[in-house]
Design an enzyme around this catalytic site. Structure first.
Site, mmCIF file in Angstrom:
data_model
loop_
_atom_site.group_PDB
_atom_site.id
_atom_site.type_symbol
_atom_site.label_atom_id
_atom_site.label_comp_id
_atom_site.label_asym_id
_atom_site.label_seq_id
_atom_site.Cartn_x
_atom_site.Cartn_y
_atom_site.Cartn_z
ATOM 1 N N ASP A 112 -2.120 10.253 -33.962
ATOM 2 C CA ASP A 112 -3.120 10.402 -35.018
ATOM 3 C C ASP A 112 -4.249 9.392 -34.821
ATOM 4 O O ASP A 112 -5.226 9.375 -35.579
ATOM 5 C CB ASP A 112 -2.495 10.316 -36.417
ATOM 6 C CG ASP A 112 -1.779 9.010 -36.680
ATOM 7 O OD1 ASP A 112 -1.701 8.172 -35.766
ATOM 8 O OD2 ASP A 112 -1.298 8.822 -37.817
ATOM 9 N N SER A 113 -4.139 8.563 -33.754
ATOM 10 C CA SER A 113 -5.276 7.744 -33.331
ATOM 11 C C SER A 113 -6.440 8.637 -32.908
ATOM 12 O O SER A 113 -7.561 8.155 -32.716
ATOM 13 C CB SER A 113 -4.873 6.800 -32.195
ATOM 14 O OG SER A 113 -4.191 7.515 -31.180
ATOM 15 N N GLU A 124 5.441 -1.178 -32.897
ATOM 16 C CA GLU A 124 4.036 -1.552 -32.718
ATOM 17 C C GLU A 124 3.770 -2.954 -33.254
ATOM 18 O O GLU A 124 4.085 -3.262 -34.413
ATOM 19 C CB GLU A 124 3.137 -0.523 -33.430
ATOM 20 C CG GLU A 124 1.655 -0.844 -33.284
ATOM 21 C CD GLU A 124 0.729 0.321 -33.620
ATOM 22 O OE1 GLU A 124 1.210 1.453 -33.875
ATOM 23 O OE2 GLU A 124 -0.500 0.087 -33.605
HETATM 24 O O1 KIV Z 1 -1.483 7.294 -32.906
HETATM 25 C C1 KIV Z 1 -1.188 6.566 -31.954
HETATM 26 O O2 KIV Z 1 -1.933 6.428 -30.975
HETATM 27 C C2 KIV Z 1 0.082 5.839 -31.998
HETATM 28 C C3 KIV Z 1 0.366 4.861 -30.904
HETATM 29 C C4 KIV Z 1 -0.455 3.653 -31.047
HETATM 30 C C5 KIV Z 1 1.799 4.551 -30.810
HETATM 31 O O3 KIV Z 1 0.855 6.031 -32.891
#
Ligand code: KIV
Length: 271
Positions: free
Chosen positions: A51-52, A189
């Protein structure tokens, strides 16, 4: 007889076997077809449709605004490209918290409409019911503890989590709970390396770290950070393997100059 070499898909069982034989797991984020095809071809074990995407693809400040429909769109694009990697899709904020039936509906939509192989949820015991219900449908679930960006307004900052004893203890208990519920792996994380090592030794399922030191069973990075596309983002945990912001800016500046000067296209570049 087929001339094609059989490409073996990475499965959740293989990730477990990798942990057992001490082979580290590589995981990267992917959000679109072209990038996913490069990462899959380069041998990444797990592709996370994170979701990044809300940050690096859509330009939002946080991961909260991205919708289930948007996550499914990104997941579909990634799945179309993948021949080998396991594809994990983040369940977006609001699609699973506080309502396990809604969580199952959301997870089924992701699996049915994208063809992905598993989902990831942020949180510990408080989302246990949602995780359990999703697992009843045979959908593999990856957990996510430590800095969970969907809770940014609770934390107030993106700094390292679980430095204090009470939060570290809760994280250890949550990790055990997620394993007991049936999660196949766990993202850790931005937590102290010693705590991440402890969790990894305590659990039989693989741990995948981001800013969690070397003691975990695998590593994950956001692909835009690894490639140096996100210019200003330089946390201590990030190793940049390219400086694509500069490379891309230079290429586009040269293109603009060539168009302005009429150097592009040449006669040979037309019909
Ligand atoms: O959404 C994302 O990119 C993540 C990673 C940082 C693990 O959850």
């Amino acid at each position: 007889m087929s001339q094609h070499k059989e490409v073996k898909l990475v499965t959740t069982h293989q990730l477990l076997a990798m942990k057992q034989r001490g082979e580290k797991i590589s995981m990267l984020t992917a959000y679109d077809f072209s990038m996913a095809s490069i990462l899959d071809g380069a041998g990444v074990d797990v592709l996370l449709v994170g979701d990044s995407a809300s940050n690096v693809m859509a330009g939002h400040e946080t991961t909260l605004p991205i919708t289930l429909d948007q996550m499914i769109y990104h997941a579909q694009s990634v799945v179309r490209a993948v021949k080998r990697a396991l594809v994990v899709v983040d369940m977006p904020f609001g699609s699973y918290q506080g309502n396990s039936r809604e969580a199952l509906r959301s997870a089924i939509r992701i699996m049915k409409e994208s063809g992905a192989h598993s989902v990831k949820l942020e949180g510990g015991a408080e989302i246990g019911e949602s995780i359990s219900r999703i697992l009843t449908a045979g959908i593999p679930v990856m957990g996510h503890l430590g800095l969970t960006p969907q809770s940014i307004y609770k934390f107030g900052t993106y700094t390292v989590r679980a430095k204090e004893d009470a939060e570290a203890q809760k994280l250890l208990e949550d990790a055990q709970k997620l394993q007991d519920l049936g999660c196949f792996a766990l993202v850790l994380e931005k937590i102290p390396a010693a705590l991440a090592l402890r969790v990894s030794e305590q659990l039989s399922i693989p741990t995948i770290g981001i800013g969690a030191g070397p003691g975990v069973d695998g590593q994950v990075l956001v692909i835009h950070d690894l490639l140096g596309i996100t210019k200003e983002f330089k946390p201590r945990f990030l190793r940049r393997y390219a400086e694509l912001h500069e490379v891309m800016t230079d290429a586009v500046q040269r293109y603009v100059a060539d168009v302005k000067s009429r150097d592009f296209p040449s006669a040979a570049e037309g019909y």
